[in-house]
Write a protein that holds these residues in place. Structure first.
Motif: not given
Length: 94
Positions: A10-14, A17-18, A33, A35, A37-38, A43
């Motif tokens: 996942t990535s933030d603000s996606c 993904c949510t 999960e 992430n 972005s974190q 990645y």
């Protein structure tokens, strides 16, 4: 329903993904999960598998890109009848 090895990148603000995570929780599927972005290592892992965007879900090695409810259901062995029965059972408990 059997146990599956499920990993979701996942990535933030996606929003997609949510949606994937919400479905897996709704279906009571255990998952990991990752992430991107974190954590840059997540990645890098994803890129090494030839994927460059989130969400991507791996179910026992089967890849589902983006939010594809039908494919998720297929690879998780979920059909409409079992989902209906499970929801009825939950509503009867309340």
């Amino acid at each position: 329903m059997g146990e599956y090895n499920v990993v979701v990148y996942t990535s933030d603000s996606c929003i997609h993904c949510t949606k994937v995570l919400e479905l897996l929780r709704e279906w009571d599927i255990s998952f990991t999960e990752k992430n991107i972005s974190q954590n840059a290592d997540f990645y890098k892992e994803m890129k090494e598998m030839g994927v460059y965007g989130a969400p991507v879900t791996f179910i026992d090695g089967q890849q589902v890109l983006g939010f594809q409810k039908r494919k998720l259901k297929k690879y998780l062995g979920i059909d409409e009848v079992s989902s209906y029965i499970r929801q009825r059972a939950l509503s009867n408990q309340n």
